[in-house]
Design a protein around this motif. Structure first.
Motif, PDB file in Angstrom:
ATOM      1  N   GLU A  38     -13.652  20.963  14.957  1.00  0.00           N
ATOM      2  CA  GLU A  38     -13.113  21.330  13.640  1.00  0.00           C
ATOM      3  C   GLU A  38     -13.838  22.569  13.147  1.00  0.00           C
ATOM      4  OE1 GLU A  38     -13.046  18.321  10.521  1.00  0.00           O
ATOM      5  OE2 GLU A  38     -12.254  19.778   9.086  1.00  0.00           O
ATOM      6  N   GLY A  86     -14.699  24.857   9.972  1.00  0.00           N
ATOM      7  CA  GLY A  86     -14.730  24.813   8.501  1.00  0.00           C
ATOM      8  C   GLY A  86     -14.526  23.384   8.015  1.00  0.00           C
ATOM      9  N   TYR A 114     -18.033  21.745  -1.323  1.00  0.00           N
ATOM     10  CA  TYR A 114     -16.628  21.342  -1.375  1.00  0.00           C
ATOM     11  C   TYR A 114     -16.500  19.840  -1.611  1.00  0.00           C
ATOM     12  CZ  TYR A 114     -11.705  21.886  -0.378  1.00  0.00           C
ATOM     13  OH  TYR A 114     -10.340  21.916  -0.489  1.00  0.00           O
ATOM     14  N   ASP A 146     -19.381  24.752   9.987  1.00  0.00           N
ATOM     15  CA  ASP A 146     -19.065  25.217   8.634  1.00  0.00           C
ATOM     16  C   ASP A 146     -20.262  26.047   8.209  1.00  0.00           C
ATOM     17  OD1 ASP A 146     -17.201  24.060   5.981  1.00  0.00           O
ATOM     18  OD2 ASP A 146     -18.960  25.336   5.657  1.00  0.00           O
ATOM     19  N   PHE A 147     -20.042  27.323   7.874  1.00  0.00           N
ATOM     20  CA  PHE A 147     -21.197  28.206   7.682  1.00  0.00           C
ATOM     21  C   PHE A 147     -22.022  27.884   6.447  1.00  0.00           C
ATOM     22  CE2 PHE A 147     -18.743  32.145   5.758  1.00  0.00           C
ATOM     23  CZ  PHE A 147     -18.349  31.375   4.679  1.00  0.00           C
ATOM     24  N   TYR A 197      -8.566  13.892   6.010  1.00  0.00           N
ATOM     25  CA  TYR A 197      -7.203  14.333   6.353  1.00  0.00           C
ATOM     26  C   TYR A 197      -6.792  13.757   7.704  1.00  0.00           C
ATOM     27  CZ  TYR A 197      -8.443  17.143   2.488  1.00  0.00           C
ATOM     28  OH  TYR A 197      -8.869  17.493   1.238  1.00  0.00           O
ATOM     29  N   TYR A 212     -16.467  34.352   0.855  1.00  0.00           N
ATOM     30  CA  TYR A 212     -16.001  32.986   0.616  1.00  0.00           C
ATOM     31  C   TYR A 212     -16.753  32.400  -0.576  1.00  0.00           C
ATOM     32  CZ  TYR A 212     -14.023  28.501   1.344  1.00  0.00           C
ATOM     33  OH  TYR A 212     -13.308  27.354   1.137  1.00  0.00           O
ATOM     34  N   GLY A 232     -16.012  21.557   5.838  1.00  0.00           N
ATOM     35  CA  GLY A 232     -16.344  21.168   4.455  1.00  0.00           C
ATOM     36  C   GLY A 232     -17.487  20.166   4.465  1.00  0.00           C
ATOM     37  N   ASP A 245     -22.802  27.671  11.916  1.00  0.00           N
ATOM     38  CA  ASP A 245     -22.388  28.994  12.425  1.00  0.00           C
ATOM     39  C   ASP A 245     -21.142  29.478  11.696  1.00  0.00           C
ATOM     40  OD1 ASP A 245     -24.325  28.761  14.321  1.00  0.00           O
ATOM     41  OD2 ASP A 245     -22.955  28.477  16.024  1.00  0.00           O
ATOM     42  N   SER A 246     -21.018  30.792  11.587  1.00  0.00           N
ATOM     43  CA  SER A 246     -19.739  31.345  11.134  1.00  0.00           C
ATOM     44  C   SER A 246     -18.756  31.244  12.308  1.00  0.00           C
ATOM     45  CB  SER A 246     -19.905  32.811  10.726  1.00  0.00           C
ATOM     46  OG  SER A 246     -20.190  33.570  11.888  1.00  0.00           O
ATOM     47  N   PHE A 247     -17.475  31.458  12.015  1.00  0.00           N
ATOM     48  CA  PHE A 247     -16.477  31.416  13.095  1.00  0.00           C
ATOM     49  C   PHE A 247     -16.820  32.482  14.153  1.00  0.00           C
ATOM     50  CE2 PHE A 247     -13.462  30.032   9.486  1.00  0.00           C
ATOM     51  CZ  PHE A 247     -13.921  28.729   9.581  1.00  0.00           C
ATOM     52  N   HIS A 305      -8.365  22.755   8.555  1.00  0.00           N
ATOM     53  CA  HIS A 305      -7.570  22.323   7.403  1.00  0.00           C
ATOM     54  C   HIS A 305      -8.084  23.030   6.161  1.00  0.00           C
ATOM     55  CE1 HIS A 305      -4.995  19.694   5.044  1.00  0.00           C
ATOM     56  NE2 HIS A 305      -5.993  19.603   4.186  1.00  0.00           N
ATOM     57  N   GLY A 306      -7.173  23.694   5.455  1.00  0.00           N
ATOM     58  CA  GLY A 306      -7.575  24.356   4.208  1.00  0.00           C
ATOM     59  C   GLY A 306      -8.470  25.559   4.444  1.00  0.00           C
ATOM     60  N   ILE A 307      -8.255  26.277   5.531  1.00  0.00           N
ATOM     61  CA  ILE A 307      -9.108  27.419   5.894  1.00  0.00           C
ATOM     62  C   ILE A 307      -8.312  28.725   5.914  1.00  0.00           C
ATOM     63  CG2 ILE A 307     -10.630  28.381   7.696  1.00  0.00           C
ATOM     64  CD1 ILE A 307     -11.676  25.728   6.609  1.00  0.00           C
ATOM     65  N   HIS A 347     -23.229  21.972   3.777  1.00  0.00           N
ATOM     66  CA  HIS A 347     -22.164  21.181   4.392  1.00  0.00           C
ATOM     67  C   HIS A 347     -22.593  20.680   5.768  1.00  0.00           C
ATOM     68  CE1 HIS A 347     -18.772  23.297   1.875  1.00  0.00           C
ATOM     69  NE2 HIS A 347     -19.577  22.555   1.149  1.00  0.00           N
TER      70      HIS A 347
HETATM   71  C1  LIG Z   1     -11.498  24.956   1.490  1.00  0.00           C
HETATM   72  S1  LIG Z   1     -12.841  24.365   2.421  1.00  0.00           S
HETATM   73  C2  LIG Z   1     -12.054  23.170   3.416  1.00  0.00           C
HETATM   74  C3  LIG Z   1     -13.004  22.177   3.978  1.00  0.00           C
HETATM   75  C4  LIG Z   1     -12.389  21.075   4.817  1.00  0.00           C
HETATM   76  N1  LIG Z   1     -11.692  21.595   5.980  1.00  0.00           N
HETATM   77  C5  LIG Z   1     -11.478  20.224   3.963  1.00  0.00           C
HETATM   78  O1  LIG Z   1     -10.257  20.474   3.970  1.00  0.00           O
HETATM   79  O2  LIG Z   1     -11.988  19.341   3.280  1.00  0.00           O
HETATM   80  C6  LIG Z   1     -13.175  25.686   3.565  1.00  0.00           C
HETATM   81  C7  LIG Z   1     -14.497  25.527   4.319  1.00  0.00           C
HETATM   82  O3  LIG Z   1     -14.594  26.560   5.309  1.00  0.00           O
HETATM   83  C8  LIG Z   1     -15.921  27.075   5.346  1.00  0.00           C
HETATM   84  N2  LIG Z   1     -15.824  28.472   5.817  1.00  0.00           N
HETATM   85  C9  LIG Z   1     -15.166  29.497   5.210  1.00  0.00           C
HETATM   86  N3  LIG Z   1     -15.284  30.627   5.919  1.00  0.00           N
HETATM   87  C10 LIG Z   1     -16.017  30.319   7.020  1.00  0.00           C
HETATM   88  C11 LIG Z   1     -16.487  31.090   8.141  1.00  0.00           C
HETATM   89  N4  LIG Z   1     -16.195  32.383   8.254  1.00  0.00           N
HETATM   90  N5  LIG Z   1     -17.221  30.464   9.081  1.00  0.00           N
HETATM   91  C12 LIG Z   1     -17.510  29.128   8.963  1.00  0.00           C
HETATM   92  N6  LIG Z   1     -17.106  28.365   7.914  1.00  0.00           N
HETATM   93  C13 LIG Z   1     -16.363  28.946   6.956  1.00  0.00           C
HETATM   94  C14 LIG Z   1     -16.412  26.931   3.914  1.00  0.00           C
HETATM   95  O4  LIG Z   1     -17.818  26.830   3.831  1.00  0.00           O
HETATM   96  C15 LIG Z   1     -15.708  25.651   3.427  1.00  0.00           C
HETATM   97  O5  LIG Z   1     -16.496  24.512   3.571  1.00  0.00           O
END
Ligand SMILES: C[S@@+](CC[C@H](N)C(=O)[O-])C[C@H]1O[C@@H](n2cnc3c(N)ncnc32)[C@H](O)[C@@H]1O
Length: 513
Positions: free
Chosen positions: A49, A51, A14, A73-74, A19, A8, A53, A98-100, A118-120, A78
């Motif tokens: 939620e 991820g 971000y 959000d890993f 939203y 990523y 951001g 944490d990661s997902f 959203h946006g993930i 953030h």
């Molecule tokens: C495009 S951003 C969207 C953020 C927020 N949802 C928004 O729309 O404003 C994607 C977010 O997902 C987080 N992310 C991506 N892969 C992830 C994972 N495997 N585990 C946790 N967070 C993750 C990133 O750090 C990033 O902040």
């Protein structure tokens, strides 16, 4: 080495976005409008939620809504930012880095009424998508909502090779570590290529327009949108299938205008879609008619249709508030062009919402005053008004009252922040459970207004004091940077006048002030 990133893009944090599709009050309205039973919102509710951001949406909802809020959000920057807001609001929100995959192993999570991302989805690997599905399977309550948004085909078909070109250029001709340079180099390369008339651009003329629009976006946004290792652009039906192990049924999109086929589709399209029995296939075919590029979907774990009468009753019992004091036309733009509602239906609903100095109100007694407008037409009008962001559904009085101190604290944090960074252009409404978008100058005016300085000159002077302490000067679109204190104070006085006339009434209507 960033080994937690899993491909990523993490070289920059971000943007600060809010939203409304994640707002439980809005989610409830969409599900009701589509004729499905939503999860009931109350102190026992829990929302998550994935991820988040910078955490603006989840923090606003943790402050405005009853119940628990948990998110992850890993990116630790953030998570730290999100927790700072939660502490300021005293919302009790728990935000992890944490990661997902790591979230799956937590033993301290409740069962959630909603899980939102959203946006993930389009920017994570199939393996990480699997972790999201498993998370929903383990932690979403029966009857709970999953909100998911993603890029999709067929709308992305013309531009997906352009996205690939950015990534390939970044991979094969790296131009340094800085986000701005990497994005700029790929944009310049693509610009030069398009100027050399490749056959690709000639057979897909829309690509030039898509490129121009991308060119105007902020580089940090583009980095996250286009430069991830993973970029998955599914069809709607792909997502339906992937979510099946979590027992998720597609309910509806969060684009409320989608509920108004007559406004968005030709009669030919409506007739054609009417021949398709399977709702998933119909929705997929609909994407071809509207050439959908981005989907915002609500799935429910165990969809329960509502009888028509109960649906209408619940929608009429809900409180609503206008979010503008400006005139509202019964004609408006939709994807298919221009749409119009009869004035004799639209305007009584708008006038009713304006009555009693814009106080929030339900529509249970509306029929007694306006028997000529049927309950179904009231509901249709409300759906279009909410879709146009001119009206917001509200939460109940008890939830609003409990949220007010948390919202005041979070809004004070946003206003204080405008003194130094000005990056979070929202305020939380205890009434709608959502946000009102507002600029940093207006946030500063609000902070001063709260201290009982209530005319434009006093507001301008107080904000100028903040500016001069930090050596800041106003920059206007027509005159550039204003150099003298007199010029700055004059411009701030004008802006303060606009704030008093335009923004403040909306902040009062949404019970922010
Ligand atoms: C495009 S951003 C969207 C953020 C927020 N949802 C928004 O729309 O404003 C994607 C977010 O997902 C987080 N992310 C991506 N892969 C992830 C994972 N495997 N585990 C946790 N967070 C993750 C990133 O750090 C990033 O902040």
């Amino acid at each position: 080495m960033n080994d937690w990133t899993d491909g990523y893009f993490t070289s920059s944090t971000y943007t600060y976005g809010y939203y409304r599709e994640l707002n439980p009050v809005y989610q409830r309205f969409c599900l009701l409008a589509r004729g499905f039973r939503p999860p009931e919102i109350g102190p026992g509710s829990a929302h998550c939620e994935l991820g988040f951001g910078q955490g603006v949406s989840i923090n606003i909802h943790a402050a405005t809504s009853p119940g628990q809020y948990v998110g992850t959000d890993f990116n630790p920057s953030h998570a730290a930012q999100a927790n700072e807001m939660a502490t300021a609001a005293k919302s009790g929100g728990r935000f992890y880095d944490d990661s997902f995959e790591e979230m799956l192993d937590r033993s301290d999570l409740p069962q959630f009424d909603s899980i939102s991302l959203h946006g993930i989805w389009s920017w994570i690997s199939p393996e990480n998508q699997g972790h999201v599905v498993e998370f929903a399977r383990r932690f979403l309550k029966p009857g709970g909502v999953l909100y998911n948004s993603y890029n999709c085909f067929p709308g992305w078909a013309p531009a997906s090779p352009m996205r690939e070109l950015f990534v390939l250029y970044d991979k094969y001709a790296p131009s340094g570590a800085a986000t701005f340079q990497r994005v700029e180099a790929a944009l310049k390369f693509t610009e030069r290529m398009l100027a050399a008339h490749p056959r690709y651009a000639e057979s897909v003329p829309a690509v030039k327009d898509v490129f121009e629009k991308a060119r105007q976006r902020d580089h940090d946004y583009l980095a996250h949108e286009y430069f991830n290792r993973d970029w998955i652009c599914p069809y709607f039906t792909d997502v339906v299938e992937i979510l099946q192990p979590a027992k998720l049924d597609f309910a509806c999109t969060a684009f409320l205008m989608d509920f108004m086929d007559k406004l968005n589709l030709s009669q030919e399209a409506i007739d054609f879609l009417g021949t398709i029995e399977n709702p998933v296939m119909r929705e997929q075919a609909r994407d071809y008619f509207v050439n959908r590029q981005f989907r915002k979907d609500y799935f429910v774990r165990g969809l329960r249709p509502l009888p028509a009468g109960e649906r209408t009753q619940k929608l009429l019992e809900t409180r609503y508030v206008l979010t503008t004091t400006e005139d509202i036309s019964s004609s408006f733009k939709v994807m298919a062009g221009d749409a119009a509602f009869p004035d004799e239906i639209y305007q009584p609903v708008v006038e009713y919402l304006r009555s009693q100095d814009y106080a929030p109100k339900d529509f249970q007694d509306f029929g007694a005053v306006h028997p000529e407008v049927s309950p179904e037409n009231v509901v249709k009008t409300l759906i279009t008004l909410v879709s146009r962001n001119l009206v917001a559904p509200c939460q109940d009085v008890a939830a609003e009252k409990a949220a007010k101190p948390r919202c005041d604290a979070l809004n004070a944090f946003f206003c204080e922040r405008a003194k130094s960074a000005g990056e979070i252009p929202y305020l939380a409404s205890p009434l709608t459970g959502g946000a009102v978008e507002i600029g940093p100058h207006e946030q500063l005016f609000l902070a001063v207004y709260r201290q009982k300085k209530r005319n434009a000159a006093a507001l301008a002077q107080a904000v100028w004091d903040v500016f001069s302490r930090r050596g800041q000067k106003l920059v206007t679109p027509d005159r550039g940077k204003l150099e003298t204190p007199e010029e700055n104070i004059a411009e701030l006085t004008k802006l303060a006048g606009d704030f008093l006339q335009k923004n403040l009434p909306v902040l009062k209507m949404t019970h922010i002030f």
